[in-house]
Design a protein around this motif. Structure first.
Motif, PDB file in Angstrom:
ATOM      1  N   THR A  40       0.800  -1.227   0.000  1.00 38.51           N
ATOM      2  CA  THR A  40       0.000   0.000   0.000  1.00 38.51           C
ATOM      3  C   THR A  40       0.838   1.285   0.000  1.00 38.51           C
ATOM      4  O   THR A  40       0.530   2.213  -0.749  1.00 38.51           O
ATOM      5  CB  THR A  40      -1.001  -0.026   1.180  1.00 38.51           C
ATOM      6  N   PRO A  41       1.893   1.384   0.814  1.00 40.90           N
ATOM      7  CA  PRO A  41       2.674   2.633   0.752  1.00 40.90           C
ATOM      8  C   PRO A  41       3.253   2.891  -0.646  1.00 40.90           C
ATOM      9  O   PRO A  41       3.248   4.024  -1.118  1.00 40.90           O
ATOM     10  CB  PRO A  41       3.797   2.409   1.777  1.00 40.90           C
ATOM     11  N   TYR A  42       3.722   1.841  -1.331  1.00 40.60           N
ATOM     12  CA  TYR A  42       4.273   2.032  -2.686  1.00 40.60           C
ATOM     13  C   TYR A  42       3.177   2.483  -3.632  1.00 40.60           C
ATOM     14  O   TYR A  42       3.380   3.352  -4.471  1.00 40.60           O
ATOM     15  CB  TYR A  42       4.891   0.724  -3.208  1.00 40.60           C
ATOM     16  N   LEU A  43       2.025   1.846  -3.486  1.00 47.31           N
ATOM     17  CA  LEU A  43       0.933   2.183  -4.398  1.00 47.31           C
ATOM     18  C   LEU A  43       0.456   3.619  -4.179  1.00 47.31           C
ATOM     19  O   LEU A  43       0.266   4.369  -5.138  1.00 47.31           O
ATOM     20  CB  LEU A  43      -0.217   1.192  -4.229  1.00 47.31           C
ATOM     21  N   THR A  44       0.276   4.020  -2.919  1.00 45.74           N
ATOM     22  CA  THR A  44      -0.229   5.383  -2.672  1.00 45.74           C
ATOM     23  C   THR A  44       0.788   6.415  -3.149  1.00 45.74           C
ATOM     24  O   THR A  44       0.426   7.474  -3.663  1.00 45.74           O
ATOM     25  CB  THR A  44      -0.565   5.609  -1.183  1.00 45.74           C
ATOM     26  N   PHE A  45       2.062   6.106  -2.995  1.00 48.12           N
ATOM     27  CA  PHE A  45       3.107   7.027  -3.472  1.00 48.12           C
ATOM     28  C   PHE A  45       3.033   7.181  -4.989  1.00 48.12           C
ATOM     29  O   PHE A  45       3.036   8.281  -5.539  1.00 48.12           O
ATOM     30  CB  PHE A  45       4.490   6.531  -3.032  1.00 48.12           C
ATOM     31  N   GLU A  46       2.920   6.053  -5.684  1.00 45.80           N
ATOM     32  CA  GLU A  46       2.898   6.100  -7.150  1.00 45.80           C
ATOM     33  C   GLU A  46       1.623   6.801  -7.631  1.00 45.80           C
ATOM     34  O   GLU A  46       1.662   7.579  -8.595  1.00 45.80           O
ATOM     35  CB  GLU A  46       2.973   4.674  -7.706  1.00 45.80           C
ATOM     36  N   ALA A  47       0.520   6.537  -6.962  1.00 44.46           N
ATOM     37  CA  ALA A  47      -0.741   7.182  -7.349  1.00 44.46           C
ATOM     38  C   ALA A  47      -0.645   8.687  -7.121  1.00 44.46           C
ATOM     39  O   ALA A  47      -1.166   9.491  -7.900  1.00 44.46           O
ATOM     40  CB  ALA A  47      -1.892   6.586  -6.545  1.00 44.46           C
ATOM     41  N   MET A  48       0.039   9.071  -6.049  1.00 45.62           N
ATOM     42  CA  MET A  48       0.235  10.493  -5.764  1.00 45.62           C
ATOM     43  C   MET A  48       0.989  11.162  -6.920  1.00 45.62           C
ATOM     44  O   MET A  48       0.663  12.263  -7.364  1.00 45.62           O
ATOM     45  CB  MET A  48       1.042  10.612  -4.463  1.00 45.62           C
ATOM     46  N   GLU A  49       1.976  10.463  -7.438  1.00 43.81           N
ATOM     47  CA  GLU A  49       2.801  11.024  -8.513  1.00 43.81           C
ATOM     48  C   GLU A  49       1.993  11.234  -9.799  1.00 43.81           C
ATOM     49  O   GLU A  49       2.308  12.126 -10.593  1.00 43.81           O
ATOM     50  CB  GLU A  49       4.003  10.108  -8.774  1.00 43.81           C
ATOM     51  N   VAL A  50       0.950  10.434  -9.967  1.00 41.47           N
ATOM     52  CA  VAL A  50       0.086  10.622 -11.148  1.00 41.47           C
ATOM     53  C   VAL A  50      -0.512  12.034 -11.129  1.00 41.47           C
ATOM     54  O   VAL A  50      -0.736  12.643 -12.171  1.00 41.47           O
ATOM     55  CB  VAL A  50      -1.030   9.547 -11.173  1.00 41.47           C
ATOM     56  N   LEU A  51      -0.747  12.558  -9.946  1.00 41.74           N
ATOM     57  CA  LEU A  51      -1.327  13.899  -9.827  1.00 41.74           C
ATOM     58  C   LEU A  51      -0.270  14.989  -9.928  1.00 41.74           C
ATOM     59  O   LEU A  51      -0.577  16.185  -9.780  1.00 41.74           O
ATOM     60  CB  LEU A  51      -2.091  14.053  -8.498  1.00 41.74           C
ATOM     61  N   GLY A  52       0.975  14.612 -10.135  1.00 44.33           N
ATOM     62  CA  GLY A  52       2.045  15.603 -10.223  1.00 44.33           C
ATOM     63  C   GLY A  52       2.184  16.354  -8.912  1.00 44.33           C
ATOM     64  O   GLY A  52       1.918  15.802  -7.833  1.00 44.33           O
ATOM     65  N   GLY A  53       2.563  17.617  -8.987  1.00 42.23           N
ATOM     66  CA  GLY A  53       2.808  18.418  -7.774  1.00 42.23           C
ATOM     67  C   GLY A  53       1.572  18.554  -6.907  1.00 42.23           C
ATOM     68  O   GLY A  53       1.671  18.561  -5.674  1.00 42.23           O
ATOM     69  N   SER A  54       0.413  18.626  -7.541  1.00 37.51           N
ATOM     70  CA  SER A  54      -0.821  18.809  -6.746  1.00 37.51           C
ATOM     71  C   SER A  54      -1.070  17.622  -5.824  1.00 37.51           C
ATOM     72  O   SER A  54      -1.707  17.763  -4.781  1.00 37.51           O
ATOM     73  CB  SER A  54      -2.029  18.981  -7.670  1.00 37.51           C
ATOM     74  N   GLY A  55      -0.554  16.470  -6.190  1.00 40.90           N
ATOM     75  CA  GLY A  55      -0.739  15.280  -5.360  1.00 40.90           C
ATOM     76  C   GLY A  55       0.018  15.369  -4.046  1.00 40.90           C
ATOM     77  O   GLY A  55      -0.266  14.622  -3.109  1.00 40.90           O
ATOM     78  N   TYR A  56       0.983  16.274  -3.985  1.00 39.49           N
ATOM     79  CA  TYR A  56       1.840  16.405  -2.798  1.00 39.49           C
ATOM     80  C   TYR A  56       1.296  17.454  -1.821  1.00 39.49           C
ATOM     81  O   TYR A  56       1.842  17.678  -0.762  1.00 39.49           O
ATOM     82  CB  TYR A  56       3.242  16.807  -3.275  1.00 39.49           C
ATOM     83  N   ILE A  57       0.228  18.105  -2.244  1.00 38.99           N
ATOM     84  CA  ILE A  57      -0.294  19.252  -1.482  1.00 38.99           C
ATOM     85  C   ILE A  57      -1.449  18.806  -0.579  1.00 38.99           C
ATOM     86  O   ILE A  57      -2.294  18.020  -0.984  1.00 38.99           O
ATOM     87  CB  ILE A  57      -0.746  20.362  -2.471  1.00 38.99           C
ATOM     88  N   GLU A  58      -1.453  19.357   0.616  1.00 38.50           N
ATOM     89  CA  GLU A  58      -2.375  18.872   1.652  1.00 38.50           C
ATOM     90  C   GLU A  58      -3.850  19.119   1.364  1.00 38.50           C
ATOM     91  O   GLU A  58      -4.711  18.542   2.018  1.00 38.50           O
ATOM     92  CB  GLU A  58      -2.011  19.493   3.011  1.00 38.50           C
ATOM     93  N   GLU A  59      -4.162  20.009   0.389  1.00 39.26           N
ATOM     94  CA  GLU A  59      -5.583  20.198   0.072  1.00 39.26           C
ATOM     95  C   GLU A  59      -6.155  18.965  -0.633  1.00 39.26           C
ATOM     96  O   GLU A  59      -7.363  18.811  -0.754  1.00 39.26           O
ATOM     97  CB  GLU A  59      -5.758  21.398  -0.865  1.00 39.26           C
ATOM     98  N   CYS A  60      -5.241  18.143  -1.112  1.00 40.74           N
ATOM     99  CA  CYS A  60      -5.621  16.931  -1.829  1.00 40.74           C
ATOM    100  C   CYS A  60      -5.556  15.768  -0.829  1.00 40.74           C
ATOM    101  O   CYS A  60      -4.786  15.798   0.135  1.00 40.74           O
ATOM    102  CB  CYS A  60      -4.592  16.785  -2.950  1.00 40.74           C
ATOM    103  N   ILE A  61      -6.336  14.735  -1.061  1.00 39.49           N
ATOM    104  CA  ILE A  61      -6.375  13.626  -0.085  1.00 39.49           C
ATOM    105  C   ILE A  61      -5.122  12.739  -0.169  1.00 39.49           C
ATOM    106  O   ILE A  61      -4.822  11.976   0.753  1.00 39.49           O
ATOM    107  CB  ILE A  61      -7.659  12.781  -0.266  1.00 39.49           C
ATOM    108  N   MET A  62      -4.355  12.865  -1.268  1.00 34.54           N
ATOM    109  CA  MET A  62      -3.238  11.929  -1.458  1.00 34.54           C
ATOM    110  C   MET A  62      -2.210  11.934  -0.316  1.00 34.54           C
ATOM    111  O   MET A  62      -1.775  10.866   0.113  1.00 34.54           O
ATOM    112  CB  MET A  62      -2.542  12.181  -2.795  1.00 34.54           C
TER     113      MET A  62
END
Ligand SMILES: Cc1cc2nc3c(=O)[nH]c(=O)nc-3n(C[C@H](O)[C@H](O)[C@H](O)COP(=O)(O)OP(=O)(O)OC[C@H]3O[C@@H](n4cnc5c(N)ncnc54)[C@H](O)[C@@H]3O)c2cc1C
Length: 537
Positions: free
Chosen positions: A382-404
């Motif tokens: 799961t940690p690998y998957l959530t990390f990779e899925a986060m990267e699909v969203l680019g920079g926005s995936g790293y931002i706390e307004e997003c659930i990632m």
């Protein structure tokens, strides 16, 4: 003012049940089709903008420990944000803490698993007391008088947040305290003492290094009594209506799971009742551990689903280099690989949940062997998957307004608690050694459906399971991973569309898949796999 462009709409509202093809199929297949109506209604509630907002609020406003009142009296209370209470009320109303026990029927554990699979996608912190309460029932039943007193309130669906004696409340929640500072995996090293009080009850003296959800009404606790390590129920209030001597030293400052409180506690002669046979604390509480381990697999599969849904949704709306991301061949490979991992985890989780609905030797063997195996591999991925899925969203995936970021921070905990990875793999070895017909039961699960790759993989695995090398501790992770891959492949070959099963066997049984996502080999129908995983409107 610049124009906001090329941004996806938020994935809300969406129905977490009806939009999830894989979940709907699993529920029907594993004999909980009767619950579809209720699950669709829960899925709509959970995916509404209002509930999604509660999840964010509960994490932005973590619980606060109130040790003393203004006069200096001990309080040992934890204050939660209203959003936490709203989410707890929702979970209890859906019966996620006890419905299979309160209303036993075929498919009841599967139906409840579907509910918690969806709950965790919106907020995982509340899952902790829900899981512990669910798991506590078989252990409490080992003390019939205690069970008679507590179960009616555990079965109730009206959340009652008041910190008052449980007998005055509409409902009750149960936590657990096993882990001590000097060792959590090796529970025999527990030093908390239980002294007979002379009236049949015990007084606990000692500490617990981790005790989550400390505002539960009572806790299943391990302590050393005169006959050895034993299991006790320790309520927050004593029978005479006074506060029990459970002192909360501090709350843990955790990586994730922020909405939930996890505490360090001391017991100063705390009142407790014996559960099960004195001196047999570990076998008594391990009954609970099986269910909470199942919940780790459910919770992690749910986190995977949330991450995949967000990633596919984003890629279908965002363009780069004149194409939607979802249409870029390399992104298609990444998304299909994520979707495969999630579908395999979900299929295995719900197959396992069905074993909790069934009686008989085979179901018992599946529960005993596959629960720690599934917990190990699904939680590990799961940690690998959530990390990779986060990267699909680019920079926005790293931002706390997003659930990632929240999904990512939450992801490791299911692997650590309730028996960390190595402990699960060692438990798999023990289970296989103890169950005489383990090989036969597993062989029946590995039905290859005509897939040669699965047949060869399962045959090698069965050979290893019957050889003495299976007891080699150093190789326990390899064996457990392969056991899970064979089970997942068999489920997909039997029940998923051929493109899904083919891609899974090609990448997990014979290929290089596993070290990163997006490594699916040529010839895989990635587009169809991604379409299947897309949250359906
Ligand atoms: C957020 C959170 C909430 C928690 N809530 C609770 C709770 O409510 N109640 C509760 O009782 N506990 C709770 N825990 C504690 C958790 O269950 C323990 O942390 C866990 O069981 C590991 O114990 P430990 O921390 O003492 O690690 P250790 O036992 O020291 O283990 C450290 C590492 O060594 C490995 N290891 C241990 N023995 C072996 C071996 N023989 N061979 C190979 N490797 C080995 C383990 O797998 C682990 O990776 C919580 C933990 C977290 C993070």
């Amino acid at each position: 003012m610049f124009e906001v462009a090329n941004q996806p709409p938020p994935l809300e509202p969406y129905n977490l049940f009806t939009s999830d093809t894989v979940l709907r199929e699993a529920v029907a297949r594993e004999r909980a089709g009767w619950a579809e109506g209720e699950l669709a209604s829960l899925g709509a509630t959970l995916g509404s903008p209002e509930t999604i907002a509660l999840g964010f609020a509960a994490n932005r406003n973590p619980p606060v420990l109130k040790s003393y009142d203004r006069y200096g009296h001990r309080l040992d209370e934890v204050e939660f944000h209203p959003s936490w209470h709203a989410l707890m009320a929702l979970a209890l109303e859906a019966g996620l803490h006890s419905s299979p026990w309160a209303k036993p029927q075929a498919g009841a554990h599967v139906a409840r698993a579907a509910g918690t699979y969806m709950l965790t996608q919106i907020e995982s912190g509340v899952y902790c007391p829900i899981a512990m309460t669910y798991g506590s029932v078989p252990t409490l039943r080992q003390a019939p008088a205690v069970a008679d007193e507590w179960l009616p309130r555990i079965f109730a669906r009206t959340y009652d947040a008041r910190f008052i004696p449980a007998r005055e409340k509409h409902s009750a929640l149960i936590g657990m305290g096993m882990t001590e500072n000097q060792g959590g995996s090796d529970l025999r090293a527990n030093v908390t003492r239980a002294e007979p009080a002379g009236d049949g009850s015990f007084c606990l003296h000692g500490h617990k290094w981790f005790m989550s959800a400390p505002m539960c009404d009572a806790f299943l606790v391990l302590a050393q009594s005169p006959k050895g390590l034993s299991c006790f129920l320790m309520p927050r209030w004593m029978p005479d209506g006074a506060r029990n001597a459970v002192h909360i030293n501090r709350l843990k400052d955790k990586l994730g799971n922020k909405s939930n409180a996890s505490s360090e506690v001391e017991f100063h002669g705390a009142y407790a009742q014996l559960i099960g046979e004195e001196g047999r604390g570990i076998p008594t509480i391990i009954e609970m551990g099986n269910y909470t381990r199942l919940d780790c697999a459910i919770g992690s599969s749910g986190l995977m689903r949330a991450a995949v849904a967000q990633a596919v949704h984003h890629a279908r709306h965002r363009s780069a280099f004149q194409k939607k991301l979802v249409d870029q061949p390399l992104m298609e490979n990444v998304l299909a690989d994520l979707a495969l991992e999630c579908e395999a985890a979900t299929a295995l989780t719900f197959r396992l949940a069905r074993a909790y609905d069934e009686d008989g030797e085979a179901a018992q063997a599946i529960r005993r062997i596959v629960t720690p195996a599934a917990k190990f591999w699904i939680c590990k991925r799961t940690p690998y998957l959530t990390f990779e899925a986060m990267e699909v969203l680019g920079g926005s995936g790293y931002i706390e307004e997003c659930i990632m970021p929240r999904l990512y921070r939450e992801a490791p905990v299911n692997s650590i608690w309730e028996g960390s990875g190595n402990i699960m793999c060692l438990d798999v070895l023990r289970a296989i050694a103890r169950i005489a017909n383990a090989g036969e039961v597993l062989k029946a699960e590995f039905d290859d459906g005509g897939d040669k790759r699965l047949r060869a993989f399962a045959a090698r695995l069965l050979e290893r399971l019957s050889a003495s090398e299976r007891n080699e501790e150093r190789q326990a992770r390899v064996l457990t991973r392969d056991l899970v891959l064979a089970l997942q492949a068999a489920l997909l070959v039997k029940h998923a569309p051929a493109v899904v099963a083919d891609a899974f066997c090609a990448s997990r049984l014979t290929g290089e898949g596993g070290s990163a996502f997006g490594l699916l080999p040529r010839g895989v129908d990635a587009r169809t796999i991604v379409e299947r995983a897309a949250p359906q409107k």
